[in-house]
Design a protein around this motif. Structure first.
Motif: not given
Lengths: 219, 269
Positions: B115-135
């Motif tokens: 759970v921790v590993g999947l979250t570490l990796y995917n939260s970083a990816v999702i953060a980038e996706i969200m940043r692209a959406g916001i920007q």
């Protein structure tokens, strides 16, 4: 910090060979992926409906199933018919997995050039060959390069799955694990392996970003 | 070759006993894990994205490095590192605290690394996706909000995020496809899920199971299960992407280095 450095100094040859093996895995799989991907892309844009259908099924199957399942199918699936080694099974699995994405990228590259442009250049008196050479392909090439770079980054990361699964190819990740067991210092050995992966992926990301900007077609 | 694939006696196992049910039980663990990791990644990813677009360089810099490091490492690398380095006492504490109504695979301490590993990796990816959406929002939106006298957090909450986050829905669904596929990696941490169940079935001998269970056919079935599930998701994300582009007329930039984001990008062109 001293321990980190010591692990690096003592196991540098292993890490270096792991790094090369990861690069080699990616390169070999990329060749397979490009070859198969081009054929499937041709299927997808072929005039015959049946070929199109085969292309679609191929793409949807290979890109929606986990890479690990593919590895298992190739490595464990055919013991009686042809016994393939870990390198063939691994690169074949990663290559075919990525080929589905490559096929889609190439197909969208062909369609990125509007039909109007082709009509225009034909009516200007260009031959079909000249149209392809001077109008279509230069633009397709430019649209296709950045996504291909992206797929290479994904391949670098996916190649670690080959080293971790039953294939036991001594790539960068496997080297990190072996060193961790030898030195009983998981943090140090994984740190150096991570650095190896980051060198590859971050460099590739910079190149892709740069190309994306340089090759962008302003419409 | 054809015989090897399609001979009826190589497929008999699928319809005998509980084999199919057994695989399906494994797949459910994968889906549950994907959903848990996705829920966590969305929450943490939003915080990371906000930190990355913050004006304060002390927050912005480290958040950027954190995101870039985790999303550029192979997921299996992160999983194996955590499996090795998470203190045994944490795993024990988790095991003791895990409520009994959780599925069996989730009661084991090993799931913690997953759970921790999947979250570490995917939260970083999702953060980038969200940043692209916001920007992708025009700067005028934020400026107008400021001109109206809205403070930073209020304009974020009322103006920027609702619009920016809506634009990242298709890319998030695409990431869920990747996540679904990635959950099979936890079999390497020896957690009982669909790949392990497949291996168990495949090691079944004819005199115990009554039928031959070839690994090739087992994993073809597992692969088909994933193909069907993810095909549905990819159709959904494609449709959302087209709809999103029709309403906003804007193409949100895709995050680099992810195969299913490339697929989403090429699918809708």
């Amino acid at each position: 910090m001293g321990e980190f450095w010591e692990v690096f100094q003592r196991h540098l040859p292993e890490f270096r060979s792991g790094f090369y093996i990861t690069c080699r895995l990616v390169a070999m799989s990329f060749v397979i992926a490009m070859g198969v991907g081009t054929i499937i892309a041709a299927f997808r844009v072929a005039p015959a409906r049946a070929l199109q259908r085969i292309g679609t099924v191929y793409v949807e199957f290979f890109r929606n199933i986990p890479l690990l399942v593919l590895i298992f199918i190739f490595f464990f699936g055919f013991p009686e018919v042809f016994n393939i080694g870990p390198w063939v099974a691994g690169t074949l699995a990663l290559g075919l997995y990525t080929s589905a994405y490559i096929a889609e990228t190439l197909r969208s590259g062909v369609f990125a050039v509007g039909k109007g442009q082709i009509d225009a250049s034909l009516s200007l008196g260009f031959t079909y060959r000249q149209t392809l050479q001077k109008v279509v392909l230069p633009q397709s090439f430019r649209t296709v390069i950045p996504p291909l770079g992206n797929l290479i980054i994904a391949m670098i990361k996916n190649s670690a799955i080959l080293g971790a699964s039953a294939l036991a190819i001594p790539d960068l990740l496997k080297t990190g694990r072996i060193t961790a067991a030898l030195t009983a210092n998981a943090h140090a050995s994984f740190f150096w392996a991570a650095l190896g992966y980051l060198i590859l992926t971050v460099t590739a990301t910079f190149i892709v970003r740069h190309l994306e900007k340089r090759l962008a077609i302003r419409r | 070759m054809m015989d090897y694939l399609f001979a009826p006696d190589r497929w008999e196992w699928l319809f005998s006993g509980n084999s199919f049910r057994f695989l399906l039980d494994g797949l459910i663990v994968n889906i549950e894990l994907a959903l848990i990791a996705m829920a966590l990644s969305l929450t943490i990813g939003l915080l990371l994205a906000l930190a990355r677009i913050a004006k304060n360089p002390v927050i912005k810099g480290p958040a950027g490095i954190w995101i870039d490091v985790w999303r550029n490492l192979p997921l299996i690398f992160i999983l194996l590192y955590l499996a090795l380095s998470l203190p045994a006492s944490w795993k024990q504490a988790y095991q003791d605290a895990a409520p009994t109504w959780l599925p069996e695979a989730f009661q084991n301490g090993r799931i913690l690394a997953a759970v921790v590993g999947l979250t570490l990796y995917n939260s970083a990816v999702i953060a980038e996706i969200m940043r692209a959406g916001i920007q992708s929002l025009e700067r005028g939106q934020g400026e107008a909000a400021a001109a109206l006298g809205l403070p930073y957090w209020k304009s974020m909450r009322l103006i920027i995020l609702p619009q920016g986050l809506r634009r990242m829905v298709p890319a998030t669904v695409s990431q869920l496809i990747t996540l679904n596929k990635d959950t099979t990696l936890i079999s390497i941490l020896s957690i009982q899920e669909v790949m392990r169940h497949g291996r168990i079935l495949g090691s079944c001998l004819p005199f115990t199971c009554g039928v031959e269970v070839p690994l090739l056919q087992v994993f073809l079935v597992v692969g088909t299960m994933f193909a069907i599930l993810n095909y549905g998701l990819s159709r959904l994300s494609k449709r959302l992407e087209i709809k999103q582009r029709q309403t906003t007329g804007i193409e949100v930039e895709k995050v680099t280095g992810l195969e299913d984001q490339v697929a989403l990008d090429t699918d809708t062109k």
